[in-house]
Design an enzyme around this catalytic site. Structure first.
Site, PDB file in Angstrom:
ATOM      1  CB  SER A 125      -0.923  -0.060   1.299  1.00 31.87           C
ATOM      2  OG  SER A 125      -1.823  -1.219   1.189  1.00 31.87           O
TER       3      SER A 125
HETATM    4  N1  SAH Z   1      -0.013  -4.763   4.253  1.00 34.77           N
HETATM    5  C1  SAH Z   1       0.408  -5.515   2.964  1.00 34.77           C
HETATM    6  C2  SAH Z   1      -0.539  -5.354   1.942  1.00 34.77           C
HETATM    7  C3  SAH Z   1      -0.278  -6.340   0.906  1.00 34.77           C
HETATM    8  S1  SAH Z   1      -1.870  -6.557  -0.239  1.00 34.77           S
HETATM    9  C4  SAH Z   1       1.909  -4.776   2.533  1.00 34.77           C
HETATM   10  O1  SAH Z   1       2.293  -3.674   3.249  1.00 34.77           O
HETATM   11  O2  SAH Z   1       2.449  -5.271   1.911  1.00 34.77           O
HETATM   12  C5  SAH Z   1      -2.775  -7.777   0.526  1.00 34.77           C
HETATM   13  C6  SAH Z   1      -2.325  -9.031   0.676  1.00 34.77           C
HETATM   14  O3  SAH Z   1      -3.380  -9.985   1.160  1.00 34.77           O
HETATM   15  C7  SAH Z   1      -1.845  -9.917  -0.620  1.00 34.77           C
HETATM   16  O4  SAH Z   1      -0.397 -10.337  -0.171  1.00 34.77           O
HETATM   17  C8  SAH Z   1      -2.774 -11.030  -0.634  1.00 34.77           C
HETATM   18  O5  SAH Z   1      -2.195 -12.230  -0.967  1.00 34.77           O
HETATM   19  C9  SAH Z   1      -3.246 -11.119   0.989  1.00 34.77           C
HETATM   20  N2  SAH Z   1      -4.545 -11.962   1.194  1.00 34.77           N
HETATM   21  C10 SAH Z   1      -5.633 -12.094   0.315  1.00 34.77           C
HETATM   22  N3  SAH Z   1      -6.697 -12.561   0.700  1.00 34.77           N
HETATM   23  C11 SAH Z   1      -5.993 -13.307   2.031  1.00 34.77           C
HETATM   24  C12 SAH Z   1      -6.806 -13.995   3.188  1.00 34.77           C
HETATM   25  N4  SAH Z   1      -7.916 -14.562   2.868  1.00 34.77           N
HETATM   26  N5  SAH Z   1      -5.951 -14.329   4.058  1.00 34.77           N
HETATM   27  C13 SAH Z   1      -4.480 -13.960   4.128  1.00 34.77           C
HETATM   28  N6  SAH Z   1      -4.076 -12.982   3.175  1.00 34.77           N
HETATM   29  C14 SAH Z   1      -4.742 -12.663   1.958  1.00 34.77           C
END
Ligand code: SAH
Length: 209
Positions: A52
């Site tokens: 993000s």
């Molecule tokens: N806060 C993170 C955001 C990553 S994007 C950062 O700073 O990098 C969101 C993430 O959520 C992705 O890596 C995706 O694989 C994960 N995601 C999606 N659905 C999910 C679920 N049900 N459980 C765990 N992770 C999930």
């Protein structure tokens, strides 16, 4: 980044600003993105996912209002950047990521930075992580149609949830607070996150080969 993107836009919690000063964001993005790491935007981290925008992470973390006595659940830990910021503010962070490859990479980065108060798991975070509940804060970097019931159940009294909710094309960053058993919710800002894929999120639409 901290001055221009965070402080000037109203992020004023000294502990939050200090955490952003201390965590090297360039370590959490793929090497070919490192030179953009401190820009005012999200970046790709592989497997169709994104880290993000710094400001959005700051708003979310500031709204969570955690302190060193709290355990926090970070759902969708992705690059591990937000996890590392939270590790500076909370007592312990439980991080769940659906994609093993991203979880492995982020664990390596956190270990190399000497961050020790984080426990990782690969799996479906839309169900929370009941074994370590209750949490003083639950934060999610992926958007679900609504806040999963299990998160509210796993939240401590006085705790907060900060997560995007709404349609897959655009969501509202939502803050939920639980106090004396009463749950209130407040919209924060319009955002666009990747999908939370899981039982209490969106179905997995990728073709299975
Ligand atoms: N806060 C993170 C955001 C990553 S994007 C950062 O700073 O990098 C969101 C993430 O959520 C992705 O890596 C995706 O694989 C994960 N995601 C999606 N659905 C999910 C679920 N049900 N459980 C765990 N992770 C999930």
């Amino acid at each position: 980044m901290v001055e221009q993107q965070l402080r000037k836009r109203g992020i004023d919690d000294p502990a939050v600003l200090a955490a952003f000063e201390q965590v090297p964001r360039h370590r959490f993005v793929p090497e070919d993105q490192a030179r953009y790491a401190y820009e005012d935007r999200p970046l790709p981290i592989g497997r169709g996912q994104t880290i993000s925008q710094p400001y959005v992470v700051a708003v979310m973390v500031q709204e969570l209002k955690v302190s060193s006595g709290d355990s926090v659940l970070d759902v969708g830990s992705g690059s591990g950047y937000q996890t590392a910021i939270l590790a500076h503010l909370a007592g312990h962070v439980y991080a769940i990521e659906r994609i093993e490859e991203l979880a492995e990479r982020s664990m390596g980065v956190l270990a190399s930075l000497g961050v020790a108060n984080v426990t990782f798991r690969t799996g479906d975070g839309s169900l929370g992580w009941p074994e370590h509940a209750p949490y003083g804060g639950i934060i999610c970097g992926a958007g679900a149609p609504d806040i999963p019931e299990s998160w509210v159940a796993q939240l401590a009294d006085g705790g907060r949830i900060v997560a995007p909710t709404g349609g897959a094309g655009g969501q509202t960053l939502t803050a939920v607070e639980k106090r004396d058993g009463k749950v209130t919710r407040r919209p924060l800002l319009d955002v666009r996150f990747v999908k939370l894929i899981g039982r209490d999120g969106w179905p997995d639409e990728e073709p299975r080969l």
